[in-house]
Motif scaffolding. Structure first.
Motif, PDB file in Angstrom:
ATOM      1  N   THR A 657       0.890  -1.111  -0.023  1.00 30.22           N
ATOM      2  CA  THR A 657       0.072   0.097   0.182  1.00 30.22           C
ATOM      3  C   THR A 657       1.041   1.260  -0.029  1.00 30.22           C
ATOM      4  O   THR A 657       2.111   1.076   0.386  1.00 30.22           O
ATOM      5  CB  THR A 657      -0.837   0.072   1.173  1.00 30.22           C
ATOM      6  OG1 THR A 657      -0.072   0.019   2.492  1.00 30.22           O
ATOM      7  CG2 THR A 657      -1.649  -1.184   1.335  1.00 30.22           C
ATOM      8  N   GLU A 659       0.505   3.647   1.940  1.00 31.22           N
ATOM      9  CA  GLU A 659       0.933   3.957   3.393  1.00 31.22           C
ATOM     10  C   GLU A 659       2.130   3.118   3.796  1.00 31.22           C
ATOM     11  O   GLU A 659       3.085   3.657   4.445  1.00 31.22           O
ATOM     12  CB  GLU A 659      -0.331   3.621   4.362  1.00 31.22           C
ATOM     13  CG  GLU A 659      -1.621   4.574   4.109  1.00 31.22           C
ATOM     14  CD  GLU A 659      -2.329   4.291   2.765  1.00 31.22           C
ATOM     15  OE1 GLU A 659      -3.179   5.169   2.431  1.00 31.22           O
ATOM     16  OE2 GLU A 659      -2.173   3.229   2.318  1.00 31.22           O
ATOM     17  N   ASP A 660       2.201   2.015   3.508  1.00 35.04           N
ATOM     18  CA  ASP A 660       3.260   1.138   4.056  1.00 35.04           C
ATOM     19  C   ASP A 660       4.524   1.552   3.305  1.00 35.04           C
ATOM     20  O   ASP A 660       5.585   1.702   4.130  1.00 35.04           O
ATOM     21  CB  ASP A 660       2.947  -0.409   3.629  1.00 35.04           C
ATOM     22  CG  ASP A 660       1.993  -0.993   4.487  1.00 35.04           C
ATOM     23  OD1 ASP A 660       1.721  -0.573   5.696  1.00 35.04           O
ATOM     24  OD2 ASP A 660       1.688  -1.907   4.268  1.00 35.04           O
ATOM     25  N   ASN A 662       5.548   4.591   2.499  1.00 33.71           N
ATOM     26  CA  ASN A 662       5.634   5.801   2.807  1.00 33.71           C
ATOM     27  C   ASN A 662       6.419   5.665   4.072  1.00 33.71           C
ATOM     28  O   ASN A 662       7.378   6.400   4.657  1.00 33.71           O
ATOM     29  CB  ASN A 662       4.498   6.678   2.927  1.00 33.71           C
ATOM     30  CG  ASN A 662       3.969   7.543   1.823  1.00 33.71           C
ATOM     31  OD1 ASN A 662       4.952   7.651   0.730  1.00 33.71           O
ATOM     32  ND2 ASN A 662       2.862   7.722   1.563  1.00 33.71           N
ATOM     33  N   GLN A 663       6.025   4.903   5.128  1.00 32.71           N
ATOM     34  CA  GLN A 663       6.780   4.344   6.319  1.00 32.71           C
ATOM     35  C   GLN A 663       8.106   3.860   6.077  1.00 32.71           C
ATOM     36  O   GLN A 663       8.986   4.260   6.680  1.00 32.71           O
ATOM     37  CB  GLN A 663       5.727   3.493   7.160  1.00 32.71           C
ATOM     38  CG  GLN A 663       4.539   3.947   7.575  1.00 32.71           C
ATOM     39  CD  GLN A 663       3.743   2.900   8.496  1.00 32.71           C
ATOM     40  OE1 GLN A 663       4.275   1.775   8.702  1.00 32.71           O
ATOM     41  NE2 GLN A 663       2.446   3.412   9.123  1.00 32.71           N
TER      42      GLN A 663
END
Length: 798
Positions: A657, A659-660, A662-663
Motif C-alpha cells: 500500500t 501508506e506502508d 511511505n513508512q
C-alpha cells in the motif's frame, strides 16, 4: 646638534631606500614562498610609475597598487555567493607571478584615482592581456582593460578591446575626443598573451600603440594636447560607462587574463618598450591556455546546478545541437555565450563523451570571426560525416551586414590532417553554402524572408538533404512554420526543392509562426515493413506569446527519397514533453542505430538569479525515440544513464500500500536520485509522488497522473518558499494502458525529469529555498497499490 642632524639624514635616507625597494623585496619574498615558472618583472624604481598593479596576491578579494600601496577591491560574483559557498576571484598563473582571470561579466577592479599620480602631458600605459573571448561590441563601446574616462565630457583615457580582437587607446582633452586603433595586422588573438602599450606624448605630438614590442598604431595630435583627467573611479576590466544589456547585466567588460598593468609618467620610446617586452618572460611567451580553461569547480557546492545532466562549464548555454558519433566518441556542441550567463555573443561550445553520460569539455569549436561568414554569431546547426570520412558542421551564420542576416555556413574538421580524435580544429568554408532566396512561393503563401536558420543535414540515396527552419506568410499574416528542403551533390552547392511541411498556426497556435531546429530521424519499421520517420520542430513566435519557449512538437510519417517529400501519418501535432521546460531538439542516429534526441532544459530563472549563480540552462538527458507496436512514439532515456547509479537506497518488489511504502521511505532523502515506480490504479483518480519535500511539507513538488483525464502533471505551487521562483501546475495528455502507471524520475538538483510508460516525458525545474527539502512521499487520491519501487543515489557525470 650636528650629530642629531646627521642621524636624521641617515634615517630619512634609509626610509627612501626602503620605500624604493619595498615592491621588489615583497616580490622576492613571494618567490621564495611559492616558486613561479616565469621570472618576476623587476621594478628597479617606482619614480617613473603613476600606477602599478602586479596582481601577484594570488588570493583574496583585494589587489594592491604598488606605488600608493593602496588596496583596491576586486568585484566578483562569488565574493558574496548566494547558491554556493563564498569563493575568491579567479587567480591564475600570469606572465609574471600571478594574474587575475576576469570572467567577462562580474569581475573588475575599482580604484580611487585621486591616490594615483597621472600626468596630463605624458603617459605610457602598459598591460599584459590574454583574451578568452571578445564581446559583440554593444553600443560601440570597448571592453575595457583600463578605464578612467568620461567620453561625454571628453575627459580621461581608456585602453580596451573591441569586436574580433581589435583594440584601441582613447582619450579626451576636455574639448576633443581622440581614438587610436591598432592596425588590422595587430588584432589580439584569443588564448594568447599580448603585451599592449599605448604612449601619449604632448612633446612629440603623437600617440603610438605597440603589441609585443612592435608598433601597432600611430596618430599625430595637435601640439600642446593634454589629457583632461575626469572625476571618475578607475576601473580595470570594466568600462566606466558600460553598454546596456539589461537592468542586471552590463557589457563592455574584459574576458580573460590581465597582468602587470602599469601607467608610467613619461612617454617611453620604442627601444625601451621592445626591451621591456623581451625581459618580461624567459624564452618563449608562456601558453596561457590551461589558465584560461573553463573551470567547473567555480560552482562547487551550488545547490541548484545539475551534476549528472550536461551543463556548460560556465555561463550561458542555449540548445545542445549537432550531436555526432565519430571514431568511438560522441561529440556534442551547444550554443554558448562565453561572456556571461545571459543571451548573446553566441559561439559553439564543444564536449565529448565515451558513453553519452560522462562529458569532457573541449575548446570552443566555432566563434564569430571578422571577414568570415559569421562575424555576428555562430548559431545552431547540425553535423555529418562527409564523403571523405571527415566530420563537417553546418551552422547558421550571422552577418548583420547582409540581408537577410541568416544563412548556412559549413566548417570541416582538420581531422584528416591532424588525426585529432577530439576534433578541436575546424576550417570554415569562405562563403555561405545556402542563402535564402526572396519571394519563394508555396501553395499556402510566401516563405518568410529573413527567417532562415538551424540547418539539419542527412543523406538520402545519392543526395544530401538539408532542412532549414522558416515560416510562411500570406501577405502580412502568418500562416505557420515550415522546414525548407534543399538538396546537394557536394555539400557546397544546394538547390531549393520545396517545403517539407507547412504548419497551421491558426488551428494549432502552440506550433508557432516559424519552425526552428527541424530534426528528421528514422525510428523503425511498422507492421507492414515500411520505415517510419519522426519530424520534430521547436516553435518560434512573432512577438510575445504565452506559448513561447515551452514545447517541442512532432509528427510520424514516411519519407519519399525520390521526391524528398515527407508524408505525415496524422495532421495533429504531438507533444513530446508535457512539461514547459523541454525545448530545442537536436538529433542523431548513433553507431547502434538509435535515434537519439538532445534538448535544452529551460531554467526559468530571473536575470538576477542567473547573475548570482553564474550559469544558465542545461541539457536534458539524451533520449531514444522509437516506433512502438501501436504506432506510437517511444520515449526513453538512453540506457547508459544506469551507469550513474551509485547506490541502491530502496527496493520494493512485492505489492504494497501507499501508506506502508511511505513508512519505509520516511528517512530516505536526496536531490540526486533515480526513482523507478509502478502504481496500479485500482479505485484511485490520481496517483503520484512528492519530491524535494521538506520535513514539515512547507516545500514539496508533486508529480501525479490523473487517470480520469489521462494527463501527467506537475504541481509546483509549493516547490519553493521564495517569491522569485516560477511556480504553477503544468501537464498534458499521456495515454497509458491497463491502469498501470510506470514512471522513471530523475532528480538532479533543480532538475526533475519524469518518463511515463515509455511514451512521453515531463520535464520541470524546482528551486527549493530550504536545504532540507530532500524527502519523498507517495501520493494517492483513492485506493491504489504500489507494484514496484527502486531508488538509486546518482553520481556526478563530471
Amino acid at each position: 646638534m650636528k650629530r642629531y642632524f646627521l642621524i636624521f639624514i641617515i634615517i630619512v635616507a634609509a626610509l627612501i631606500i626602503w620605500t624604493a625597494t619595498k615592491g621588489e623585496n615583497d616580490e622576492h619574498e613571494q618567490v621564495e614562498e611559492e616558486p613561479l615558472e616565469q621570472p618576476q618583472q623587476e621594478v628597479e624604481s617606482l619614480e617613473d610609475v603613476a600606477a602599478l598593479w602586479t596582481f601577484d596576491e594570488g588570493t583574496g578579494t583585494m589587489t594592491v597598487e604598488a606605488r600608493s600601496n593602496q588596496e583596491h577591491h576586486i568585484h566578483y560574483v562569488f565574493n558574496e555567493a548566494v547558491d554556493k559557498p563564498i569563493s575568491d576571484p579567479l587567480w591564475r598563473q600570469g606572465i609574471s607571478g600571478h594574474a587575475l582571470l576576469f570572467d567577462g561579466y562580474s569581475t573588475w577592479v575599482s580604484a580611487d584615482a585621486s591616490t594615483l599620480a597621472f600626468r596630463e602631458d605624458a603617459m605610457t600605459l602598459e598591460a599584459w592581456v590574454a583574451p578568452r573571448a571578445f564581446e559583440w561590441g554593444n553600443e560601440g563601446k570597448l571592453s575595457s582593460i583600463l578605464s578612467y574616462h568620461n567620453k561625454e565630457e571628453k575627459k580621461g583615457f581608456q585602453l580596451g578591446v573591441f569586436r574580433h580582437g581589435t583594440w584601441s587607446f582613447q582619450f579626451g582633452t576636455g574639448e576633443e575626443w581622440f581614438e587610436v586603433w591598432a592596425d588590422e595586422a595587430y588584432r589580439l588573438p584569443r588564448n594568447e598573451w599580448s603585451h599592449l602599450v599605448a604612449v601619449f606624448s604632448k612633446e612629440r605630438s603623437e600617440v603610438v600603440l605597440y603589441r609585443n614590442g612592435e608598433q601597432a598604431g600611430h596618430i599625430e595630435i595637435p601640439s600642446h594636447t593634454t589629457i583632461a583627467l575626469p572625476d571618475q573611479e578607475l576601473r580595470i576590466g570594466k568600462n566606466n560607462f558600460p553598454a546596456f544589456i539589461s537592468d542586471t547585466f552590463d557589457a563592455s567588460m574584459f574576458n580573460g587574463l590581465i597582468d602587470e598593468v602599469t601607467v608610467y609618467r613619461t612617454a617611453h620610446e620604442h627601444p625601451e618598450i621592445e626591451e621591456r617586452f623581451h625581459q618580461s618572460f624567459d624564452g618563449e611567451i608562456p601558453n596561457p591556455s590551461s589558465e584560461l580553461a573553463w573551470d567547473r569547480s567555480r560552482y562547487d557546492g551550488d545547490r541548484h546546478r545539475p551534476e549528472y545532466h550536461f551543463t556548460p562549464p560556465e555561463h550561458w548555454m542555449n540548445e545542445p545541437h549537432a550531436p555526432l558519433y565519430f571514431n568511438g566518441q560522441y561529440h556534442l556542441f551547444y550554443q554558448f555565450n562565453p561572456a556571461g550567463p545571459y543571451w548573446g555573443g553566441i559561439h559553439w561550445g564543444h564536449a565529448v563523451s565515451d558513453d553519452l553520460i560522462h562529458w569532457r569539455d573541449l575548446p570552443i569549436a566555432l566563434a564569430p570571426e571578422a571577414y568570415e561568414v559569421d562575424p555576428d554569431g555562430s548559431w545552431s546547426g547540425d553535423s555529418i560525416i562527409d564523403e571523405h570520412g571527415n566530420p563537417a558542421l553546418f551552422f547558421t551564420a550571422g552577418n548583420d551586414s547582409m540581408t537577410p542576416n541568416q544563412m548556412t555556413g559549413l566548417a570541416r574538421s582538420r581531422f584528416l590532417d591532424d588525426h585529432n580524435h577530439d576534433l578541436v580544429d575546424w576550417i570554415k568554408h569562405p562563403e555561405p553554402v545556402t542563402l535564402q532566396d526572396e519571394h519563394i512561393q508555396t501553395e499556402k503563401g510566401t516563405v518568410w524572408y529573413g527567417q532562415f536558420r538551424d540547418p539539419f543535414v542527412f543523406q538520402s540515396g545519392d543526395k544530401w538533404v538539408q532542412l532549414v527552419g522558416s515560416g510562411i506568410k500570406d501577405g502580412e499574416e502568418s500562416v505557420g512554420g515550415t522546414a525548407l528542403v534543399y538538396t546537394s551533390d557536394n555539400l557546397i552547392d544546394w538547390q531549393y526543392e520545396h517545403p517539407l511541411m507547412i504548419g497551421d498556426v491558426h488551428t494549432y497556435p502552440k506550433t508557432g509562426d516559424v519552425w526552428e531546429l527541424p530534426v528528421f530521424l528514422p525510428i523503425g519499421h511498422d507492421d507492414h515493413g515500411e520505415e517510419k520517420y519522426v519530424f520534430l520542430i521547436n516553435p518560434w513566435f512573432d512577438g510575445n506569446s504565452e506559448y513561447a519557449v515551452k514545447y517541442v512538437w512532432y509528427w510520424i510519417g514516411s519519407w519519399d527519397d525520390e521526391t524528398y517529400q515527407f508524408i505525415p501519418d496524422q495532421e495533429d501535432p504531438q507533444l513530446l514533453d508535457v512539461g514547459e521546460h523541454f525545448t530545442g531538439p537536436s538529433g542523431m542516429v548513433d553507431d547502434k542505430g538509435r535515434a537519439i534526441i538532445f534538448s535544452i532544459t529551460q531554467d526559468r530563472r530571473t536575470e538576477e538569479s542567473r547573475y548570482n549563480a553564474g550559469w544558465a540552462h542545461n541539457a536534458g538527458l539524451p533520449i531514444v525515440l522509437s516506433l512502438r507496436d501501436n504506432h506510437r512514439l517511444g520515449v526513453e532515456p538512453v540506457q547508459e544513464v544506469e551507469r550513474l547509479r551509485e547506490e541502491l537506497l530502496f527496493n520494493l518488489d512485492n505489492p504494497s500500500t501507499i501508506e506502508d511504502v511511505n513508512q519505509q521511505i520516511a528517512d530516505l532523502s536526496g536531490d540526486m536520485l533515480e526513482i523507478e515506480l509502478e502504481i496500479e490504479r485500482k479505485e484511485a483518480q490520481k496517483v503520484g509522488i512528492k519530491v524535494r519535500q521538506s520535513p514539515d511539507q512547507q516545500e514539496e513538488t508533486l508529480l501525479f497522473y490523473d487517470f480520469d483525464e489521462q494527463t501527467m502533471n506537475v504541481d509546483r505551487e509549493r516547490s519553493s518558499l521564495s517569491d522569485n521562483v516560477e511556480k504553477g501546475i503544468q501537464g498534458g495528455k499521456v495515454e497509458i494502458e491497463d491502469d498501470l502507471l510506470r514512471i522513471r524520475i530523475f532528480l538532479d538538483r533543480s532538475m526533475v525529469e519524469a518518463y511515463i510508460n515509455g511514451v512521453n516525458s515531463l520535464t520541470t525545474r524546482v528551486y527549493p529555498s530550504r536545504e532540507d527539502s530532500l524527502y519523498l512521499e507517495l501520493f494517492t487520491e483513492g485506493e491504489s497499490e504500489v507494484k514496484k519501487m527502486n531508488v538509486w543515489r546518482m553520481r556526478s557525470a563530471y
